[in-house]
Write an enzyme that holds these catalytic residues in place. Sequence first.
Site, PDB file in Angstrom:
ATOM      1  N   GLY A  69      -3.305   5.190  -1.796  1.00 56.65           N
ATOM      2  CA  GLY A  69      -3.441   4.179  -0.764  1.00 56.65           C
ATOM      3  C   GLY A  69      -2.766   2.875  -1.137  1.00 56.65           C
ATOM      4  N   HIS A  74       0.186  -1.098  -4.449  1.00 61.09           N
ATOM      5  CA  HIS A  74       0.245  -2.477  -4.935  1.00 61.09           C
ATOM      6  C   HIS A  74       0.414  -2.516  -6.450  1.00 61.09           C
ATOM      7  CE1 HIS A  74      -0.588  -6.770  -5.134  1.00 61.09           C
ATOM      8  NE2 HIS A  74      -1.562  -6.549  -5.993  1.00 61.09           N
ATOM      9  N   THR A  96      -6.846   4.907   2.869  1.00 61.17           N
ATOM     10  CA  THR A  96      -7.577   4.697   4.119  1.00 61.17           C
ATOM     11  C   THR A  96      -6.661   4.199   5.228  1.00 61.17           C
ATOM     12  OG1 THR A  96      -9.559   4.148   2.851  1.00 61.17           O
ATOM     13  CG2 THR A  96      -9.540   3.519   5.167  1.00 61.17           C
ATOM     14  N   ASP A 218      15.021  -9.002   5.725  1.00 61.02           N
ATOM     15  CA  ASP A 218      15.723 -10.229   6.113  1.00 61.02           C
ATOM     16  C   ASP A 218      15.639 -11.347   5.084  1.00 61.02           C
ATOM     17  OD1 ASP A 218      13.094 -10.941   6.397  1.00 61.02           O
ATOM     18  OD2 ASP A 218      13.233 -11.550   8.512  1.00 61.02           O
ATOM     19  N   LEU A 220      13.038 -13.094   4.368  1.00 59.66           N
ATOM     20  CA  LEU A 220      12.134 -14.132   4.852  1.00 59.66           C
ATOM     21  C   LEU A 220      10.702 -13.622   4.873  1.00 59.66           C
ATOM     22  CD1 LEU A 220      14.219 -15.365   7.939  1.00 59.66           C
ATOM     23  CD2 LEU A 220      14.116 -16.434   5.671  1.00 59.66           C
ATOM     24  N   GLU A 276      -5.988  -6.110  -2.276  1.00 61.28           N
ATOM     25  CA  GLU A 276      -6.636  -6.432  -3.550  1.00 61.28           C
ATOM     26  C   GLU A 276      -7.006  -7.921  -3.561  1.00 61.28           C
ATOM     27  OE1 GLU A 276      -7.289  -4.019  -5.979  1.00 61.28           O
ATOM     28  OE2 GLU A 276      -6.650  -2.739  -4.312  1.00 61.28           O
TER      29      GLU A 276
END
Length: 300
Positions: A69, A74, A96, A218, A220, A276
Site C-alpha cells: 500500500g 512511501h 487500502t 511538470d 510544480l 504516514e
Amino acid sequence: MTIFYSKILLVCNGKAGRGELEINLMEVTPPLLDICDALTVHKTKDKDDAEKICRETGQEYDLVVIMGGDGTVHEAVNGLARLSLKPKLAILPGGTCNDFARSLNIPMNMGQAVETITASQYEKDIDIVKAGDRYFSNFWGTGLVSKTSDNIDAGSKNVLGRLSYYISAFQSIQDPELLNVTITANGKVYREEVVMLLAANGRSIGANPLPASIDLEDGLIDIYMVKKTGFPLLKEFFMIRSTGEVSDPTNDIIHIQAPAADIHLDEKEKVDMDGELYEEQNQTLEVLKHHLRLIVGEDK
C-alpha cells in the site's frame, strides 16, 4: 515489446494477511521471472524495512517492484530517492487506498497490474517532492487531512477499507480547528488562517480523485489553502462528488503552483505525508523534477 531485466527486486509488505500475500506472490512471481535473469523477493518485517532495503541495495537492481500500500510505497520512495544511481520503479497495489498507484493509472487488480510491468508499454519520469530530510510522491498535508488520518482506527481500516477514511473525515470535520500558516512561494508571501493545508503531487487521497489538472511531470507542487469558509466546498468535493474537479469562485480555497515553497506553522502540528504521520512546524518543499522513472498504466 517486452523489456528484459538482469535483476529485479520485489519488495512486499510482510504484514499483509498471510493468505492474501501468498496468493498475490503466486500470481506475480511467475510473470516477473519470465522477464528477468534473477528475481529477489524481500518481505518486510518492521517499519522502515522497505526504505532500508531500497536504500542499501536498490542500485544493484534494474527494476524494483513494490507490492503493498501507500505506506510501503512511501518507504521505498524514501530509500530510492536518495540514490545517485536509481533503478526503475513499479508498483503492485496491495493496500487500502493505493493512492499513488491510482495517480499512475495502475490497475487495482493484481493480475492486470503485473501485466503493466511485463508489457512495459508505458513509462514516465515522475516528480518527487523533498520535504526537509524526507520525500513524498503523493501528498503532504496538515490540519483536516492529518487529523482525519490520525483518527483512523487500524482495525476499522482493515475491515472497511477506504470507507474508514470517509467515516473518520465526517467525525473530524464537525468543528475543524484553525491553523495559522505562512507560505512563501514564487517570491510571494501568503498568510492565512486555514482548516487544511494540502500540497499535492499525485491525484488521489483516500481513493478520492484530486483535481485532474495536477501533473506529476511538470516540476510544480499544487498547494491548496482551505479557509474555514471553504469548508462546505471541501466537504462536497471530498465526500459527495469526488469528480476530480473543483470550482471555487469565492477564493475560499487558495491554489498555488510552485517549484518550491517554504511553510511556517505557528505551532508544531501533525503532518500527513503519503499516509504516514510526522510532526513539523517549519518545512521546505522542493520538487525534484523527473526524479524517478516509473512503469505506469495507460492514460485514461
